[in-house]
Design an enzyme around this catalytic site. Sequence first.
Site, PDB file in Angstrom:
ATOM      1  N   SER A 144       0.851  -1.189   0.000  1.00 60.41           N
ATOM      2  CA  SER A 144       0.000   0.000   0.000  1.00 60.41           C
ATOM      3  C   SER A 144       0.885   1.237   0.000  1.00 60.41           C
ATOM      4  O   SER A 144       2.003   1.223   0.548  1.00 60.41           O
ATOM      5  CB  SER A 144      -0.901   0.021   1.235  1.00 60.41           C
ATOM      6  OG  SER A 144      -1.557   1.274   1.379  1.00 60.41           O
ATOM      7  N   TYR A 158      -1.779  -0.497  10.103  1.00 62.32           N
ATOM      8  CA  TYR A 158      -1.917  -0.906   8.707  1.00 62.32           C
ATOM      9  C   TYR A 158      -0.684  -0.512   7.901  1.00 62.32           C
ATOM     10  O   TYR A 158      -0.098  -1.328   7.179  1.00 62.32           O
ATOM     11  CB  TYR A 158      -3.167  -0.264   8.106  1.00 62.32           C
ATOM     12  CG  TYR A 158      -3.400  -0.614   6.660  1.00 62.32           C
ATOM     13  CD1 TYR A 158      -3.933  -1.847   6.299  1.00 62.32           C
ATOM     14  CD2 TYR A 158      -3.104   0.284   5.637  1.00 62.32           C
ATOM     15  CE1 TYR A 158      -4.148  -2.183   4.972  1.00 62.32           C
ATOM     16  CE2 TYR A 158      -3.305  -0.033   4.306  1.00 62.32           C
ATOM     17  CZ  TYR A 158      -3.835  -1.267   3.981  1.00 62.32           C
ATOM     18  OH  TYR A 158      -4.045  -1.592   2.666  1.00 62.32           O
TER      19      TYR A 158
END
Length: 253
Positions: A144, A158
């Site tokens: 990501s 995350y």
Amino acid sequence: MPHPLRQRIFISGASAGLGQGMARRFAAMGRDLALTARRLDRLEALRDELLAAHPGIRVVVAAMDVDDPGSVAAVMPRLADELGGFDRVIVNAGIGKGGSVGTGEAAANRAVLVTNVLGSHAQCEAAMELFRRQGAGHLVIVSSVASVRGMPGTRTAYGASKAALNSLAEGIRSDVYGSQIVVSTVLPGYIATDINEGRRGPLTVGLDKGVDALVDVVEREPVRGYVPEWPWRPVAGLLRALPLSVVRRLTGS
């Protein structure tokens, strides 16, 4: 030199979001698929949909819990046997939740780290065992843009989990450098999926556009690819260079 056709593709987290979207796109390209997720009923419905739309392909599905390394170690080789091997493994399953460290969200933050880091590691172990035996293959790890810098709030754990995947992918790539095993890290930006619910902004792209961009990047087999390349490659460069005081305002949640 063009890459060999990756006919037999494994995708985890295929019951929704980017995984499901990639399955539909690759099926339309005539690829054979091995699809896993925890929700077998959704996988079976997707398999039936894909086979009806593209009767010439093969689609095999199985329930797999990436949090259970035993499940991963059993399911991935079994599906590979059903397809006669994998040409590409897309390590996609992941979760995004949690909160600022020290605010009572420890359990959720830990769950993100366990699923995204250890769950991905388990899949990489199974994939690389197969690729080493075959002498070839394409390992794709879905990271990501949130991995580029430390992220505040709901994206702290995350972002950290995805940064770990960047390092894991590079270590694997170094280990097999010069072989016929290709390792790609792909870094999606904000795409309209459940995992980005509540975190969408002006740079968010729709799911269909995001999936198209993701598949296009995967097909190119880069060392590192951003999804979509514009604007996320230059944005990632900015995130690396900007002072933290600016980054936290841009990425706050």
